[in-house]
Design a protein around this motif. Structure first.
Motif, PDB file in Angstrom:
ATOM      1  N   PHE A 249      72.003  22.402  -3.362  1.00  0.00           N
ATOM      2  CA  PHE A 249      72.196  23.812  -2.978  1.00  0.00           C
ATOM      3  C   PHE A 249      71.025  24.668  -3.468  1.00  0.00           C
ATOM      4  O   PHE A 249      70.719  24.681  -4.659  1.00  0.00           O
ATOM      5  N   SER A 250      70.356  25.368  -2.550  1.00  0.00           N
ATOM      6  CA  SER A 250      69.356  26.371  -2.937  1.00  0.00           C
ATOM      7  C   SER A 250      69.774  27.704  -2.335  1.00  0.00           C
ATOM      8  O   SER A 250      70.369  27.744  -1.260  1.00  0.00           O
ATOM      9  N   LEU A 251      69.435  28.767  -3.024  1.00  0.00           N
ATOM     10  CA  LEU A 251      69.709  30.114  -2.515  1.00  0.00           C
ATOM     11  C   LEU A 251      68.383  30.835  -2.361  1.00  0.00           C
ATOM     12  O   LEU A 251      67.633  30.963  -3.336  1.00  0.00           O
ATOM     13  N   GLU A 252      68.096  31.252  -1.132  1.00  0.00           N
ATOM     14  CA  GLU A 252      66.786  31.841  -0.846  1.00  0.00           C
ATOM     15  C   GLU A 252      66.915  33.157  -0.102  1.00  0.00           C
ATOM     16  O   GLU A 252      67.877  33.395   0.620  1.00  0.00           O
ATOM     17  N   SER A 253      65.896  33.994  -0.285  1.00  0.00           N
ATOM     18  CA  SER A 253      65.808  35.235   0.466  1.00  0.00           C
ATOM     19  C   SER A 253      64.327  35.587   0.636  1.00  0.00           C
ATOM     20  O   SER A 253      63.456  34.721   0.427  1.00  0.00           O
ATOM     21  N   GLU A 254      64.060  36.816   1.022  1.00  0.00           N
ATOM     22  CA  GLU A 254      62.681  37.274   1.218  1.00  0.00           C
ATOM     23  C   GLU A 254      62.559  38.709   0.738  1.00  0.00           C
ATOM     24  O   GLU A 254      63.543  39.458   0.754  1.00  0.00           O
ATOM     25  N   LEU A 255      61.352  39.095   0.392  1.00  0.00           N
ATOM     26  CA  LEU A 255      61.103  40.508   0.082  1.00  0.00           C
ATOM     27  C   LEU A 255      61.192  41.311   1.375  1.00  0.00           C
ATOM     28  O   LEU A 255      60.591  40.942   2.384  1.00  0.00           O
ATOM     29  N   VAL A 256      61.979  42.392   1.345  1.00  0.00           N
ATOM     30  CA  VAL A 256      62.044  43.261   2.528  1.00  0.00           C
ATOM     31  C   VAL A 256      61.339  44.592   2.283  1.00  0.00           C
ATOM     32  O   VAL A 256      61.154  45.385   3.205  1.00  0.00           O
ATOM     33  N   HIS A 257      60.963  44.844   1.015  1.00  0.00           N
ATOM     34  CA  HIS A 257      60.253  46.091   0.711  1.00  0.00           C
ATOM     35  C   HIS A 257      59.499  45.900  -0.605  1.00  0.00           C
ATOM     36  O   HIS A 257      60.008  45.229  -1.519  1.00  0.00           O
ATOM     37  N   VAL A 258      58.287  46.457  -0.661  1.00  0.00           N
ATOM     38  CA  VAL A 258      57.477  46.372  -1.882  1.00  0.00           C
ATOM     39  C   VAL A 258      56.893  47.759  -2.135  1.00  0.00           C
ATOM     40  O   VAL A 258      56.389  48.393  -1.203  1.00  0.00           O
ATOM     41  N   LYS A 259      57.008  48.218  -3.374  1.00  0.00           N
ATOM     42  CA  LYS A 259      56.467  49.561  -3.677  1.00  0.00           C
ATOM     43  C   LYS A 259      55.890  49.599  -5.073  1.00  0.00           C
ATOM     44  O   LYS A 259      56.183  48.731  -5.913  1.00  0.00           O
ATOM     45  N   HIS A 260      55.094  50.630  -5.297  1.00  0.00           N
ATOM     46  CA  HIS A 260      54.482  50.820  -6.608  1.00  0.00           C
ATOM     47  C   HIS A 260      55.258  51.899  -7.350  1.00  0.00           C
ATOM     48  O   HIS A 260      55.559  52.955  -6.801  1.00  0.00           O
ATOM     49  N   LEU A 261      55.622  51.603  -8.589  1.00  0.00           N
ATOM     50  CA  LEU A 261      56.341  52.576  -9.410  1.00  0.00           C
ATOM     51  C   LEU A 261      55.413  53.060 -10.524  1.00  0.00           C
ATOM     52  O   LEU A 261      54.692  52.269 -11.118  1.00  0.00           O
TER      53      LEU A 261
END
Ligand SMILES: *Cc1c(COP(=O)(O)O)cnc(C)c1O
Length: 373
Positions: A249-261
């Protein structure tokens, strides 16, 4: 099995070859003629009952076990042939359906059987039963010779039922100390010895028993659950495994937003995470409604082959992660499993959640599609 299209990038990847390899390795431990019962309860520990059952049967399992009547019916709708055993208590009302669908039920009380007998006067196939012995688990089962013989004789005297098996379950098979385990073995062996005739299948071993205890406890069949999925029942068993298990079992996703703080800016409900320095933050579309529960705040994920923590509170459908640099949208995120040199195991999540690895895939909710490779 899943045929629907999925547009959100969050998914559980289930490696059916890993499951098959585990079943084949486990089978090697067995004496000749000992059957493998694949335990696919709870949607195959969250891995997907139909796909896992198919993989396990192809790899040599001859029987399937589930916890509930509904689970048994779901399996039967996809598999016509194999025996299916319901390990838990079934309501009396299920008995005629079980007989019709050739589902084997667990019995441990004469009153249940007497009520069942009134509902199965007109059935074609006999209702097959396995007697459950409570040798020390304290859950369900007959506890004394008297109760066992009473139930046994009631079965013999009841029309349209057939005794097919007898089994028990161990409470401490995954622990180093064998004292309690030995007392359960003694209790079970004593009880089966009083039966006038032994049914077709005597079974007692779960994963831990079959991996680390004496081979005579395999009896006629073993019930493999957690090991099929490539996980160890406990850290003690993990240390003395006779072969490596392959997690499926692996659980995967993707970045949907990237921002600078900027330093001092915050993330998430309660604004609990405040950037200690200027930094990059990524958002992943997975949250507590997927089973990534709020207690996992701070847990690391793998991005670009590197570990990085979830920051702030986990939301229902999303969470945020610290990024070592400005990754592109669509960058793969591994929450459980391997990416590059890094691995995040179910055991790591279990430790963070203060629970056992069994619980981890079970809490990944149905919203997360299971994708089979
Ligand atoms: C769940 C269950 C099993 C499987 O146990 P594992 O430790 O996962 O191998 C076996 N027998 C019974 C009665 C169970 O409830």
């Amino acid at each position: 099995m899943e045929t629907q299209q999925h547009f959100r990038p969050t998914k559980a990847i289930i490696d059916l070859q890993a499951i098959q390899q585990n079943v084949r390795n486990l089978k090697e431990l067995l004496q000749p003629n000992v059957q493998v019962i694949a335990v696919v309860k709870a949607n195959a520990y969250g891995h997907g009952d139909v796909a896992v059952a198919k993989a396990a049967l192809e790899a040599g399992a001859t029987m399937l076990a589930v916890a509930t009547p509904d689970e048994a019916l779901h399996i039967r709708a996809h598999f016509e042939e194999p025996d299916i055993l319901v390990l838990g208590a079934s309501p009396v009302s299920f008995a005629p359906y079980a007989a019709q669908q050739r589902i084997i039920l667990t019995t441990f009380a004469r009153e249940w059987l007497q009520q069942v007998s009134t509902l199965i006067t007109n059935i074609v196939n006999p209702l097959r039963l396995h007697i459950k012995v409570d040798s020390g688990m304290g859950r369900i089962g007959v506890r004394t010779e008297e109760q066992l013989l009473d139930l046994y004789h009631t079965i013999q005297l009841t029309d349209n039922v057939e005794l097919d098996g007898i089994f028990t379950h161990f409470a401490t098979a995954d622990e180093e100390d064998t004292q309690y385990f030995d007392s359960q073995v003694q209790c079970f062996e004593k009880l089966i010895s009083v039966l006038p005739e032994k049914p077709r299948l005597v079974h007692a071993s779960n994963t831990a028993t079959s991996l680390v205890k004496d081979a005579h406890l395999q009896f006629d069949a073993v019930r493999y659950g957690i090991s099929m999925y490539g996980l160890s029942p406990s850290s003690y068993v993990e240390e003395i495994l006779p072969f490596p298990l392959n997690p499926a079992f692996s659980l995967e996703s993707e970045l949907v937003h990237v921002k600078h703080l900027k330093v001092g800016e915050s993330v998430g409900y309660g604004a609990t995470f405040v950037a200690p320095i200027d930094m990059w933050i990524g958002t992943i579309p997975v949250g507590y409604a997927d089973g990534v529960i709020r207690k996992l705040a701070g847990q690391e994920v793998i991005i670009g082959g590197q570990r990085t923590p979830i920051v702030g509170r986990i939301c229902m459908d999303q969470c945020m992660v610290a990024l070592p640099k400005a990754y592109a949208i669509g960058e793969k995120v591994t929450l459980i499993g391997r990416q590059g040199q890094e691995v995040i195991s179910m055991n790591e999540w279990a430790a963070k959640l203060e629970t056992i690895n069994y619980e981890v895939p079970c809490i990944i909710t149905a919203r997360v599609p299971r994708i089979y490779i």
